[in-house]
Motif scaffolding. Structure first.
Motif, PDB file in Angstrom:
ATOM      1  N   ILE A 461       0.833  -1.205   0.000  1.00 25.96           N
ATOM      2  CA  ILE A 461       0.000   0.000   0.000  1.00 25.96           C
ATOM      3  C   ILE A 461       0.866   1.253   0.000  1.00 25.96           C
ATOM      4  CG2 ILE A 461      -1.627   1.339   1.400  1.00 25.96           C
ATOM      5  CD1 ILE A 461      -3.024  -1.250   2.093  1.00 25.96           C
ATOM      6  N   GLU A 462       1.958   1.238   0.751  1.00 25.24           N
ATOM      7  CA  GLU A 462       2.884   2.381   0.753  1.00 25.24           C
ATOM      8  C   GLU A 462       3.471   2.594  -0.644  1.00 25.24           C
ATOM      9  OE1 GLU A 462       5.766   1.593   3.723  1.00 25.24           O
ATOM     10  OE2 GLU A 462       4.472   2.190   5.408  1.00 25.24           O
ATOM     11  N   TYR A 463       3.804   1.479  -1.299  1.00 25.81           N
ATOM     12  CA  TYR A 463       4.369   1.569  -2.649  1.00 25.81           C
ATOM     13  C   TYR A 463       3.325   2.112  -3.626  1.00 25.81           C
ATOM     14  CZ  TYR A 463       6.619   0.136  -7.015  1.00 25.81           C
ATOM     15  OH  TYR A 463       7.183   0.136  -8.258  1.00 25.81           O
ATOM     16  N   LEU A 464       2.104   1.613  -3.512  1.00 23.40           N
ATOM     17  CA  LEU A 464       1.035   2.071  -4.397  1.00 23.40           C
ATOM     18  C   LEU A 464       0.747   3.548  -4.187  1.00 23.40           C
ATOM     19  CD1 LEU A 464      -1.161   1.313  -6.484  1.00 23.40           C
ATOM     20  CD2 LEU A 464      -2.641   0.693  -4.565  1.00 23.40           C
ATOM     21  N   ASN A 465       0.741   3.989  -2.933  1.00 22.80           N
ATOM     22  CA  ASN A 465       0.430   5.390  -2.631  1.00 22.80           C
ATOM     23  C   ASN A 465       1.525   6.357  -3.085  1.00 22.80           C
ATOM     24  OD1 ASN A 465      -2.014   4.749  -1.485  1.00 22.80           O
ATOM     25  ND2 ASN A 465      -1.238   4.705   0.619  1.00 22.80           N
ATOM     26  N   SER A 466       2.682   5.814  -3.434  1.00 25.87           N
ATOM     27  CA  SER A 466       3.771   6.685  -3.899  1.00 25.87           C
ATOM     28  C   SER A 466       3.549   7.162  -5.337  1.00 25.87           C
ATOM     29  CB  SER A 466       5.115   5.959  -3.785  1.00 25.87           C
ATOM     30  OG  SER A 466       5.176   4.868  -4.697  1.00 25.87           O
ATOM     31  N   TYR A 467       2.557   6.591  -6.016  1.00 24.67           N
ATOM     32  CA  TYR A 467       2.281   6.978  -7.402  1.00 24.67           C
ATOM     33  C   TYR A 467       1.114   7.952  -7.460  1.00 24.67           C
ATOM     34  CZ  TYR A 467       5.540   3.448  -8.984  1.00 24.67           C
ATOM     35  OH  TYR A 467       6.693   2.717  -9.208  1.00 24.67           O
ATOM     36  N   ASN A 468       1.176   8.839  -8.442  1.00 23.36           N
ATOM     37  CA  ASN A 468       0.153   9.869  -8.581  1.00 23.36           C
ATOM     38  C   ASN A 468      -1.094   9.379  -9.304  1.00 23.36           C
ATOM     39  OD1 ASN A 468       3.075  11.442  -9.174  1.00 23.36           O
ATOM     40  ND2 ASN A 468       1.782  12.346  -7.572  1.00 23.36           N
ATOM     41  N   TYR A 490      -5.963   4.015  -1.588  1.00 27.88           N
ATOM     42  CA  TYR A 490      -5.155   4.786  -2.553  1.00 27.88           C
ATOM     43  C   TYR A 490      -5.942   6.014  -3.022  1.00 27.88           C
ATOM     44  CZ  TYR A 490      -2.995   5.965  -7.050  1.00 27.88           C
ATOM     45  OH  TYR A 490      -2.419   6.622  -8.105  1.00 27.88           O
ATOM     46  N   THR A 491      -7.208   5.825  -3.343  1.00 29.18           N
ATOM     47  CA  THR A 491      -8.057   6.936  -3.799  1.00 29.18           C
ATOM     48  C   THR A 491      -8.277   7.937  -2.683  1.00 29.18           C
ATOM     49  OG1 THR A 491      -9.197   5.484  -5.369  1.00 29.18           O
ATOM     50  CG2 THR A 491     -10.315   7.529  -4.763  1.00 29.18           C
ATOM     51  N   LEU A 492      -8.529   7.442  -1.476  1.00 28.69           N
ATOM     52  CA  LEU A 492      -8.800   8.339  -0.358  1.00 28.69           C
ATOM     53  C   LEU A 492      -7.568   9.131   0.068  1.00 28.69           C
ATOM     54  CD1 LEU A 492     -11.459   6.748  -0.323  1.00 28.69           C
ATOM     55  CD2 LEU A 492     -11.317   6.735   2.179  1.00 28.69           C
ATOM     56  N   ASN A 493      -6.395   8.636  -0.271  1.00 28.78           N
ATOM     57  CA  ASN A 493      -5.155   9.358   0.026  1.00 28.78           C
ATOM     58  C   ASN A 493      -4.759  10.306  -1.104  1.00 28.78           C
ATOM     59  OD1 ASN A 493      -3.689   8.541   2.670  1.00 28.78           O
ATOM     60  ND2 ASN A 493      -4.521   6.605   1.875  1.00 28.78           N
ATOM     61  N   GLY A 494      -5.666  10.525  -2.065  1.00 24.55           N
ATOM     62  CA  GLY A 494      -5.421  11.511  -3.124  1.00 24.55           C
ATOM     63  C   GLY A 494      -4.960  10.917  -4.429  1.00 24.55           C
ATOM     64  N   GLY A 495      -4.839   9.591  -4.514  1.00 19.93           N
ATOM     65  CA  GLY A 495      -4.410   8.973  -5.761  1.00 19.93           C
ATOM     66  C   GLY A 495      -5.486   9.059  -6.832  1.00 19.93           C
ATOM     67  N   LYS A 496      -5.069   9.376  -8.066  1.00 22.87           N
ATOM     68  CA  LYS A 496      -6.004   9.433  -9.187  1.00 22.87           C
ATOM     69  C   LYS A 496      -5.994   8.107  -9.934  1.00 22.87           C
ATOM     70  CE  LYS A 496      -5.353  13.957  -8.310  1.00 22.87           C
ATOM     71  NZ  LYS A 496      -4.427  14.477  -7.284  1.00 22.87           N
ATOM     72  N   SER A 497      -7.071   7.824 -10.658  1.00 30.08           N
ATOM     73  CA  SER A 497      -7.128   6.543 -11.365  1.00 30.08           C
ATOM     74  C   SER A 497      -7.991   6.639 -12.607  1.00 30.08           C
ATOM     75  CB  SER A 497      -7.654   5.437 -10.441  1.00 30.08           C
ATOM     76  OG  SER A 497      -8.919   5.790  -9.908  1.00 30.08           O
ATOM     77  N   GLU A 672     -11.581   6.982   6.158  1.00 29.35           N
ATOM     78  CA  GLU A 672     -12.965   6.711   5.753  1.00 29.35           C
ATOM     79  C   GLU A 672     -13.513   7.845   4.893  1.00 29.35           C
ATOM     80  OE1 GLU A 672     -15.479   5.655   9.015  1.00 29.35           O
ATOM     81  OE2 GLU A 672     -14.660   3.613   9.038  1.00 29.35           O
ATOM     82  N   ILE A 673     -12.979   9.057   5.084  1.00 28.33           N
ATOM     83  CA  ILE A 673     -13.282  10.190   4.208  1.00 28.33           C
ATOM     84  C   ILE A 673     -11.943  10.680   3.656  1.00 28.33           C
ATOM     85  CG2 ILE A 673     -14.281  12.484   3.984  1.00 28.33           C
ATOM     86  CD1 ILE A 673     -16.342  10.378   4.592  1.00 28.33           C
ATOM     87  N   GLY A 674     -11.839  10.696   2.357  1.00 29.00           N
ATOM     88  CA  GLY A 674     -10.549  10.992   1.764  1.00 29.00           C
ATOM     89  C   GLY A 674     -10.322  12.471   1.479  1.00 29.00           C
ATOM     90  N   ILE A 675      -9.082  12.770   1.114  1.00 29.87           N
ATOM     91  CA  ILE A 675      -8.757  14.118   0.638  1.00 29.87           C
ATOM     92  C   ILE A 675      -9.223  14.212  -0.820  1.00 29.87           C
ATOM     93  CG2 ILE A 675      -6.789  14.312   2.192  1.00 29.87           C
ATOM     94  CD1 ILE A 675      -4.938  13.703  -0.123  1.00 29.87           C
ATOM     95  N   PRO A 676      -9.406  15.410  -1.366  1.00 29.17           N
ATOM     96  CA  PRO A 676      -9.929  15.545  -2.731  1.00 29.17           C
ATOM     97  C   PRO A 676      -9.111  14.739  -3.745  1.00 29.17           C
ATOM     98  CG  PRO A 676      -9.933  17.673  -1.652  1.00 29.17           C
ATOM     99  CD  PRO A 676      -9.212  16.726  -0.724  1.00 29.17           C
ATOM    100  N   SER A 677      -9.811  14.047  -4.596  1.00 29.46           N
ATOM    101  CA  SER A 677      -9.165  13.232  -5.620  1.00 29.46           C
ATOM    102  C   SER A 677     -10.067  13.171  -6.858  1.00 29.46           C
ATOM    103  CB  SER A 677      -8.877  11.832  -5.086  1.00 29.46           C
ATOM    104  OG  SER A 677      -8.118  11.095  -6.023  1.00 29.46           O
ATOM    105  N   LYS A 678      -9.583  12.449  -7.879  1.00 28.27           N
ATOM    106  CA  LYS A 678     -10.324  12.348  -9.139  1.00 28.27           C
ATOM    107  C   LYS A 678     -10.228  10.922  -9.670  1.00 28.27           C
ATOM    108  CE  LYS A 678      -8.853  17.053 -10.311  1.00 28.27           C
ATOM    109  NZ  LYS A 678      -8.066  17.878 -11.274  1.00 28.27           N
ATOM    110  N   MET A 679     -11.257  10.540 -10.409  1.00 25.71           N
ATOM    111  CA  MET A 679     -11.296   9.196 -10.974  1.00 25.71           C
ATOM    112  C   MET A 679     -12.105   9.248 -12.274  1.00 25.71           C
ATOM    113  SD  MET A 679     -13.218   5.864  -9.330  1.00 25.71           S
ATOM    114  CE  MET A 679     -12.097   5.757  -7.924  1.00 25.71           C
TER     115      MET A 679
END
Length: 786
Positions: A461-468, A490-497, A672-679
């Motif tokens: 998860i740490e490795y995955l979260n290192s990507y934008n 990953y999404t809740l930590n700001g990761g886009k997908s 449980e509530i993430g920072i702003p992100s996009k998908m």
């Protein structure tokens, strides 16, 4: 000064020579604009603007204004009347300014009849009145400032000689040198900013419809300088210190004003107002960036609009950063080598007087910066069904984004990283080659296998979260709860997908080989995952009457198989109607066996990027799909399900899909509530899949069977740039610029009428004004014209 002003006007309008000059000026303009078959001809241009008139008039002023000023002081010196003038109770400055303002007023009178050209353009535009008043106002202002500068030059030269002929020739030479000669000389010394001293540079800026305080100050300083030189020339007391201080003030003010950035864009679309995102990128160019634009040479007059707009935009960019060096190049001498570098030529269809012909052009540019080169496509084929005029308009709208994004790519380092997820039967690398190759030039790319979550969840998860950004391209195997939870966090930590999903198993390969195939549900175990985010990919297929084609064998000729293209309604061809920057002005996107997407109400912002046409319908699964349906005539009445969402953008603070549920794995500080992100969710796994020919991947969007090109790659690249864009550059793509075109039917039917009208009305105006003045003169003074 007022008495002298009136005297100069009486001398001009009291002579047949004055009316002859005005008549000659209007006749020459009529020939260039309305009669002769040149690039300046308004009918040939096809656009409702007078840019060629203002440009040609500026050059004509180099001859006309010296002709108006040649006698100003030369004749006074020759006849000795200068001594009489100096005995009058007027100062030298009043004498100079009286002649100066009188000449400028005469030029205004000369320009008044040209307003009939504006009237004609107003009526010839489609629709009527669709002309750019902002650029017209700016152009007339530019002509007046240019005339004032030429007048001051002419007065100074006239004050130096008793010979009228010498005054005329020298004034023409000086005017030409300051107007264009400096700019030509600047090309020999590109390292120095000499071209900023040319009147043409500042005149061109104003005629775009942009009132820049630097341009206004420059014209005022030029006029001020030469009026001071005139004063020094005719003054009996040669005050050299005063002249020195005048030159010093002009120099200091000119240098100081170059830092001023106050400007007003008068154009309706604000097309010369550069966005803040563009300015930030351009200002960071700290070394010379060379832009070569291959829009020089002989090509259709109608197509010159793209050249003109490119030049005008680049002038704006150069004004922001002097490190930008722009060169317009004729590609014909180096065409084979340019084509090898990926600059594909375009074929234009031209219709003139009912005759259709084709022309080959190279609508490309290149930017080179610190040994990095990027190709820039200038002609945008956003929709295969659109007219050439509409494609040209789309290309002009895209110019700022095209140039600035290219500058960004060659000047920035790779900072953002993208992970391509594997482990759930995603597309093989060869089918993602085209997309990944384009991404690799600007982003760090890596692959990551999701099934590692089970063995080492914390590290994975740490490795995955290192990507934008994460790309999930056509998974075919179900996601485990652990994998879903990792992607959720990953999404809740700001990761886009970007999700490219096939919820239905239906493949073209088996269809081509067997003639039919069974379409059935593919369980990816993602329904609950997207449900909490506010979206649902349905278990159905969409058939659309607006579809792409499929090439099928229809027989043989000797040893050769004949192929014919048929509409394939399971492959919707989507033309985006949204003005969102991701899809604005892109080519139609091809889908294959696509499902619909539903949206659910929650706090997430949802934007529909792609949708089927209104003539589409849902096919329930399972279903047998047969190839022979291509020969059937569909009943449009059965395709009435309306638009179906095929591509959806989600933005906001996502709520965890595992909120109030047992977590499949334990991690530190779960959200449980993430920072702003996009998908972005796309209900077609093959949208990013490039075809393969003889073991080599083709360009994404290129159909090897029908040889058509689609906007799949542009859509995905825009999507990724939008998701990762921190500068807001992608928003420039939504910029709307409308071309002001002429009504071709009206021109074809009434061309002669408008030609005669624009010849006679301006001349009639001159004769009427002259007649009124003649009557007034005879009544007051009892004198006829001289």
């Amino acid at each position: 000064m007022l008495a002298l002003f009136k005297k100069e006007l009486r001398l001009f309008f009291g002579s047949f020579v004055g009316y002859l000059i005005i008549t000659g000026f209007l006749t020459l303009n009529w020939l260039w604009l309305w009669a002769l078959k040149t690039d300046s001809n308004i009918f040939n241009s096809g656009f409702a603007d007078l840019s060629q008139f203002f440009y040609s008039t500026a050059w004509l002023f180099i001859l006309v204004v010296p002709a108006l000023t040649m006698k100003a002081f030369s004749d006074e010196f020759q006849t000795g009347t200068i001594e009489i003038l100096k005995t009058k109770p007027i100062s030298d400055w009043e004498l100079i300014l009286g002649k100066f303002f009188a000449t400028v007023f005469i030029i205004i009178i000369m320009l008044l009849p040209t307003l009939f050209y504006v009237y004609s353009l107003y009526n010839l535009a489609t629709p009527v009145g669709n002309i750019e008043f902002g650029s017209l106002i700016g152009s007339y202002i530019g002509l007046l400032f240019l005339a004032a500068a030429f007048t001051s030059i002419g007065l100074w030269v006239s004050s130096l000689s008793k010979s009228i002929l010498i005054a005329l020739l020298v004034a023409i030479c000086f005017s030409f040198l300051l107007f264009s000669g400096i700019q030509e000389f600047a090309a020999l010394l590109p390292s120095y900013n000499i071209e900023s001293l040319a009147l043409l540079t500042h005149f061109t800026s104003i005629t775009r419809g942009v009132i820049d305080v630097r341009d206004i100050i420059f014209f005022v300083l030029v006029s001020f300088l030469f009026l001071n030189l005139t004063y020094f020339s005719i003054s009996t007391k040669k005050n050299k210190n005063r002249l020195f201080y005048s030159i010093l003030i002009v120099s200091i003010v000119n240098v100081a004003s170059s830092t001023l950035l106050y400007r007003i864009d008068l154009t309706e679309d604000k097309k010369y107002t550069i966005s803040n995102a563009s300015i930030d990128i351009i200002e960071k160019i700290d070394e010379t960036a060379v832009l070569k634009i291959y829009l020089e040479g002989d090509f259709p007059p109608e197509f010159k609009r793209l050249q003109i707009e490119a030049k005008q935009l680049l002038e704006e960019l150069k004004a922001i950063n002097k490190n930008l060096k722009v060169f317009f190049v004729d590609p014909k001498d180096n065409l084979p080598e340019l084509i090898k570098k990926g600059l594909a030529p375009s074929r234009l269809t031209i219709e003139e007087n009912g005759v259709i012909s084709e022309s080959i052009i190279l609508p490309w540019a290149t930017v080179t910066y610190k040994n990095k080169t990027k190709n820039i496509s200038l002609l945008k084929n956003s929709n295969m069904k659109e007219s050439q005029e509409k494609q040209l308009e789309n290309s002009i709208q895209n110019l700022e984004y095209a140039f600035v994004s290219a500058l960004k790519k060659v000047s920035s380092k790779k900072e953002k990283s993208i992970v391509i997820l594997t482990g759930n039967g995603e597309l093989e690398d060869i089918y993602l080659y085209s997309l990944l190759e384009n991404l690799s030039t600007n982003y760090h790319l890596a692959k990551f296998t999701l099934d590692s979550i089970k063995t080492s969840p914390k590290k994975s998860i740490e490795y995955l979260n290192s990507y934008n950004l994460a790309i999930i391209a056509k998974p075919t195997q179900a996601f485990s709860e652990e994998e879903k939870y990792a992607l959720d966090q990953y999404t809740l930590n700001g990761g886009k997908s970007i999700w490219m999903l096939d919820n239905i198993h239906a493949e073209m390969d088996s269809l081509r080989s067997n003639g039919k195939t069974l379409a059935y549900t593919r369980d990816l175990n993602l329904d609950d995952f997207f449900f909490r985010y506010g979206a649902r990919v349905n278990q159905n297929l969409i058939k659309d009457l607006y579809a792409s084609k499929i090439a099928l064998a229809t027989g043989n000729t000797g040893n050769k198989t004949n192929y014919e293209n048929f509409l394939w309604f399971y492959a919707p061809l989507v033309t985006p109607i949204s003005n969102h920057p991701i899809v604005h002005n892109i080519s139609p996107v091809k889908f294959s066996f696509v499902s619909s997407i539903d949206t659910l109400q929650n706090n997430i912002k949802k934007t529909v990027l792609l949708q089927s046409s209104v003539l589409s319908k849902e096919i329930q699964i399972p279903a047998i799909i047969e190839l022979n349906t291509v020969i059937e005539n569909p009943d449009p009445k059965t395709y009435r399900n309306g638009n179906k969402i095929l591509g959806l953008l989600l933005e906001g603070s996502f709520t965890s899909a595992y909120k109030d549920r047992i977590k499949p794995i334990k991690i530190e500080n779960p959200k449980e509530i993430g920072i702003p992100s996009k998908m972005i969710i796309i209900s077609d796994g093959d949208i990013g899949k490039n075809q393969v020919h003889k073991g080599k991947p083709l360009d994404l969007g290129h159909d090897k069977w029908t040889q058509e090109y689609f906007g799949n790659k542009e859509f995905l690249l825009n999507s990724i740039e939008y998701l990762l864009d921190d500068t807001g550059l992608i928003s420039i793509r939504s910029k709307k610029i409308s071309l002001k075109t002429l009504d071709k039917n009206k021109i074809s039917q009434d061309k002669t009428y408008w030609q005669i009208l624009n010849l006679l009305l301006p001349l009639l105006f001159v004769f009427v004004v002259g007649g009124i003045y003649l009557y007034y003169r005879k009544k007051i003074y009892g004198k006829p014209l001289l």
